[in-house]
Enzyme design. Structure first.
Site, PDB file in Angstrom:
ATOM      1  N   TYR A  93     -13.392  27.457   2.043  1.00 11.23           N
ATOM      2  CA  TYR A  93     -13.324  26.024   1.741  1.00 11.23           C
ATOM      3  C   TYR A  93     -12.116  25.662   0.889  1.00 11.23           C
ATOM      4  CZ  TYR A  93     -16.435  27.750  -2.017  1.00 11.23           C
ATOM      5  OH  TYR A  93     -17.004  28.464  -3.024  1.00 11.23           O
ATOM      6  N   GLU A 107       0.831  -1.210   0.000  1.00 14.77           N
ATOM      7  CA  GLU A 107       0.000   0.000   0.000  1.00 14.77           C
ATOM      8  C   GLU A 107       0.865   1.260   0.000  1.00 14.77           C
ATOM      9  OE1 GLU A 107      -4.086  -0.906   2.253  1.00 14.77           O
ATOM     10  OE2 GLU A 107      -2.301  -1.373   3.455  1.00 14.77           O
ATOM     11  N   LYS A 112     -11.261   4.673   2.155  1.00 17.64           N
ATOM     12  CA  LYS A 112     -10.351   4.019   1.223  1.00 17.64           C
ATOM     13  C   LYS A 112     -11.224   3.290   0.215  1.00 17.64           C
ATOM     14  CE  LYS A 112      -6.494   2.028   2.489  1.00 17.64           C
ATOM     15  NZ  LYS A 112      -5.443   1.090   2.964  1.00 17.64           N
ATOM     16  N   LEU A 146      -6.129   5.065   8.942  1.00 17.03           N
ATOM     17  CA  LEU A 146      -6.926   6.221   8.535  1.00 17.03           C
ATOM     18  C   LEU A 146      -7.305   7.083   9.735  1.00 17.03           C
ATOM     19  CD1 LEU A 146      -9.281   4.630   5.857  1.00 17.03           C
ATOM     20  CD2 LEU A 146      -7.097   5.815   5.534  1.00 17.03           C
ATOM     21  N   GLU A 147      -7.371   6.480  10.899  1.00 13.15           N
ATOM     22  CA  GLU A 147      -7.688   7.228  12.107  1.00 13.15           C
ATOM     23  C   GLU A 147      -6.662   8.332  12.360  1.00 13.15           C
ATOM     24  OE1 GLU A 147      -7.866   3.972  11.647  1.00 13.15           O
ATOM     25  OE2 GLU A 147      -9.282   3.036  13.045  1.00 13.15           O
TER      26      GLU A 147
END
Length: 120
Positions: free
Chosen positions: A53, A21, A98, A71-72
């Site tokens: 934004y 990955e 993901k 991802l956390e």
């Protein structure tokens, strides 16, 4: 109080626990919801009185470019930076997905969602 939502920020990144990955990478989607007092900008029509934004999108892209196993951790960095850099934001919700994760099966995406509120 008002809400600004940015949906489906697409990023190619290299997160994950697998070595592959980190080399191959994959597609990610990020969704943001920020809560802020938008009453002043509604009157002044001035970008300096609201949450830009473009700035939110920049934070997401920069943090997604920093490799993490989980991802956390990416989501936490996004939350922390938004609250640190944009004082008008009172609360932020982030979802990091993901797409087509390598988990052995036909799975469209895996998503983690986290929130953080400014301390009073």
């Amino acid at each position: 109080m008002g809400t600004i939502k940015i949906r489906n920020i697409r990023v190619y990144a290299y997160h994950g626990c697998l070595i592959e990955e980190g080399k191959i990478g994959s597609d990610y989607r990020v969704d943001l919801t920020v809560k802020a007092n938008l009453s002043k900008s509604a009157i002044t029509d001035s970008l300096s009185d609201t949450v830009d934004y473009v700035h939110l999108n920049k934070i997401v892209k920069e943090e997604m470019a920093v490799r993490s196993k989980l991802l956390e951790q990416v989501a936490q960095r996004i939350l922390d930076r938004i609250l640190a850099e944009i004082p008008l934001v009172n609360k932020v919700d982030v979802a990091v997905s993901k797409l087509n994760p390598p988990i052995g099966g036909n799975v469209a995406m895996v998503t983690i969602e986290m929130s953080k509120r400014r301390k009073e």
